[in-house]
Design a protein around this motif. Structure first.
Motif, short mmCIF file in Angstrom:
data_model
loop_
_atom_site.label_atom_id
_atom_site.label_comp_id
_atom_site.label_asym_id
_atom_site.label_seq_id
_atom_site.Cartn_x
_atom_site.Cartn_y
_atom_site.Cartn_z
N PRO A 315 0.82 -1.23 0.00
CA PRO A 315 0.00 0.00 0.00
C PRO A 315 0.85 1.27 0.00
N ASN A 319 0.96 4.18 -2.81
CA ASN A 319 0.77 5.59 -2.52
C ASN A 319 1.88 6.44 -3.12
N THR A 323 2.64 8.98 -7.57
CA THR A 323 2.95 10.40 -7.38
C THR A 323 4.35 10.69 -7.92
N SER A 330 -6.38 8.99 -6.90
CA SER A 330 -7.15 9.34 -5.71
C SER A 330 -7.02 8.20 -4.69
N THR A 331 -7.20 8.53 -3.42
CA THR A 331 -7.04 7.50 -2.39
C THR A 331 -8.01 6.35 -2.61
N GLU A 332 -9.20 6.69 -3.12
CA GLU A 332 -10.18 5.66 -3.36
C GLU A 332 -9.67 4.64 -4.37
N ILE A 334 -6.67 4.01 -5.11
CA ILE A 334 -5.57 3.25 -4.56
C ILE A 334 -6.08 2.09 -3.72
N THR A 335 -7.10 2.36 -2.90
CA THR A 335 -7.66 1.27 -2.09
C THR A 335 -8.19 0.16 -2.98
N GLU A 338 -5.42 -1.73 -4.58
CA GLU A 338 -4.82 -2.60 -3.59
C GLU A 338 -5.59 -3.92 -3.51
#
Lengths: 375, 294
Positions: A315, A319, A323, A330-332, A334-335, A338
């Protein structure tokens, strides 16, 4: 040339039964332990990047060590004894809460007899170990159905443990010492008068626990008991026919594995989280531990470490990398990514390499043995 | 009456287990995927000015196609290569599938709560004259029961009467033997996962109408596991009866027991019930006896 056993003769029984029979393995282990015990604290002391900041110690190495310990526990049950469990998160919670109760003092009033069982607050170390012991007892209780049912049915039985204990620690106020918010603060970590507070001290504390338990586990699984577990895993009926008692083998596996998971749970709560609520030990944690074992390698102590490292680092990589490459996600996303990566990795490993990443290392060793003249 | 809904999800499990010996942890994720595909395509079609019934037909068609693709992918890339492995490996691989489906479904279709309105959710009051206040019946529950009944009847016919159904049962008994008498095992598995996907779609429509399509559906689907244990892993009627027992049991337990010990026992009551059944009768109420031969 570097990794060759030729010329290493064993002349005593003690040498023959050594945990690490090959000299290179022993050297590698000593170097690794040296780095972990001396190198990391030194680097941190001299503020050398990336060890200078607390981030690495606190957010990566600490959870890595504790989860690796829990993964060893899960691996004993799933990898060595073949009893699948989806309730390891609950067992971590049992370890954490019973250690907490022991460290703050237990008081059970029995109204009918006008009598109360009271245990004064214990020091931290005994309460962590006794927390593990409590977990072992509960684990054995939940292991009893495994004598009649197996595989998939057992998974549901352990899932029952997971949901039941989630509820118990959330709703039964006695376990949280009647804290109104339901969250609990760990006692100060006092070890024989030494207060363990700074990240580096916490790291060393966990490292000691993990090293001791890993070596004990390694010794256990290659001995009589471990062989019994593996026989049960490979074919239980055949194991019974050659004189292994399934009752004894399965319950010891449940006991030992729960003990280790319980200790890991207590450490997770006391050392890593500091204050926690039942959500910290939900079914997500159980699945995470199972994944560590599958990815790292079923039936391998080293695999537990590799799996824990992988699950923690992926994870963070997800992240950081996009970048760095200039494609911020977006964090969403990425989740979700994952999820997809873990899922497909598990399928892939089960198909291609059922022994996980640990197997890759032993393949590497095989290749090194032949190097530079492979055939 | 969430029992009917549990039964619907449990049906998907039973189908796959019956026909391929795979204990499918991913059924909940499939319900989520089907629901999301349906609700998102519906929204899109309605927003583009299609009349509602066209949108519903097209949406269901689209979701069915998605489930077919999923079934094919799972068969091709996961279950196919694992043929003749033992049950535990297959089970763990379905946990992997769960994660992939959950991630992919939410990545493609979004991860909010989407309301779904296919069935009327009004409430009927029956026997108002006979009882004070009458009996409260939710139309949705009636629909759910009706659909579950049709589904079971259809599946029973499919399993007992058609050639594919018989082939499915042969595969469930013994992969290798079925393969060696010329049953195309890959095709059979695709059919099984497709049917399970369609059952998931049905479950998603009913469930989505009740709760909205959202991630927590996957957790509710975990309830289907105790349903299976109680009903027996290989029995379609068992799934239905088990679902009703769990649905009614947990509500009753919550009302009569929960008030004494702190409430919220709905979460684990089903599991404890399942544990009790396991200890007494490991094969479940309707399951086939597991006989071990050496």
């Amino acid at each position: 040339m570097l990794y060759r056993e030729a010329g290493q003769f064993k002349t005593t029984y003690a040498e023959d039964m050594a945990v690490f029979p090959i000299r290179q393995d022993r050297i590698a282990l000593v170097i690794l332990l040296g780095i972990a015990f001396v190198g990391v604290p030194l680097l941190a002391d001299f503020d050398i990047w990336p060890f200078g900041t607390d981030y690495l110690l606190r957010a990566i190495l600490l959870p890595f060590l504790i989860l690796a310990l829990a993964a060893i526990g899960v691996n004993i049950l799933v990898g060595y004894c073949g009893q699948i469990t989806l309730g390891s998160g609950a067992f971590m919670a049992i370890g954490a809460y019973s250690a907490y109760k022991l460290a703050t003092g237990v008081h059970i009033p029995i109204a009918w007899f006008d009598f109360a069982i009271s245990i004064p607050p214990l020091p931290v170390l005994p309460s962590i170990l006794l927390g593990g012991l409590t977990t072992a007892v509960v684990g054995i209780l939940f292991g009893i159905p495994s004598l009649r049912i197996k595989g998939l049915y057992l998974a549901v039985a352990t899932l029952a443990a997971q949901f039941f204990f989630d509820w118990v620690f959330l709703r039964v106020a006695w376990f949280t010492n009647y804290a109104p918010s339901g969250s609990v603060n760990a006692p100060t970590l006092d070890f024989f008068g030494l207060n363990v507070g700074t990240p580096i001290e916490r790291y060393l504390l966990c490292l000691i626990f993990v090293t001791v338990f890993a070596i004990l586990a390694k010794n256990l699984v290659r001995g009589n008991l471990g062989r019994q577990w593996m026989a049960i895993r490979d074919m239980d009926i055949a194991a019974e026919l050659i004189g292994i008692r399934p009752l004894y083998a399965k319950l010891t596996a449940f006991g030992v594995s729960s003990f280790i998971i319980g200790v890991a749970g207590a450490l997770w709560a006391f050392v890593y989280l500091g204050s926690w609520e039942p959500l910290a030990f939900s079914i997500e944690r159980s699945l995470q531990l199972l994944f560590m074992v599958i990815i790292g390698g079923l039936g391998s102590i080293m695999g537990s470490f590799i799996g824990a490292a992988f699950i923690l680092i992926l994870p963070i990589m997800l992240n950081l990398l996009p970048t760095q490459l200039g494609v911020p996600l977006s964090t969403e996303t990425i989740t979700h990514l994952e999820f997809i990566i873990f899922g497909s990795l598990i399928c892939y490993l089960l198909i291609k390499e059922p022994h996980g990443f640990a197997r890759l290392i032993s393949i590497g060793k095989e290749k090194l043995r032949l190097w530079p003249f492979p055939y | 009456m969430s029992g009917v809904l549990y039964s619907l999800v449990a049906l998907g499990f039973v189908l796959i287990f019956k026909a391929s010996g795979v204990f499918n942890f991913a059924q909940g994720a499939m319900v989520l995927l089907a629901g999301l595909a349906l609700v998102r395509s519906l929204d899109l079609l309605v927003a583009n000015g299609f009349p509602l019934w066209v949108a519903i037909v097209l949406g269901i068609g689209f979701a069915a196609v998605i489930m077919a693709i999923t079934a094919w992918l799972i068969e091709r890339f996961v279950i196919g290569p694992l043929v003749n492995q033992d049950g535990l490996t297959l089970f763990m691989s379905t946990i992997g599938v769960t994660f992939v489906l959950e991630g992919a479904a939410q990545m493609i279709f979004g991860s909010d709560v989407y309301p779904l309105r296919l069935f009327p959710t009004d409430v009927w009051l029956l026997f108002e004259g006979h009882f004070p206040g009458g009996i409260l019946v939710n139309q949705l529950d009636v629909w759910g029961g009706f659909i579950a009944g049709i589904l079971v009847a259809g599946l029973a016919i499919f399993f007992q009467r058609t050639k594919t159904g018989r082939a499915l049962r042969a595969v469930a008994d013994d992969h290798m033997a079925a393969q060696s008498v010329g049953i195309p095992i890959g095709w059979i598995w695709f059919v099984v996962w497709l049917v399970a996907g369609l059952v998931a779609l049905v479950a998603a429509t009913v469930w989505g109408t009740k709760l909205g399509v959202q991630f927590s559906i996957t957790f509710l689907a975990l309830k289907a596991l105790p349903v299976l244990i109680i009903g027996g892993l290989t029995s379609v009627p068992g799934a239905i009866v088990g679902g009703l027992i769990v649905g009614a049991g947990e509500k009753l337990a919550e009302v009569f027991l929960g008030s004494h010990i702190g409430g919220g026992i709905e979460y684990w009551f089903a599991y404890v019930l399942a544990l009790a059944v396991l200890l007494v009768r490991p094969q479940g109420l309707f399951g086939e006896r597991i006989i071990e031969r050496i």
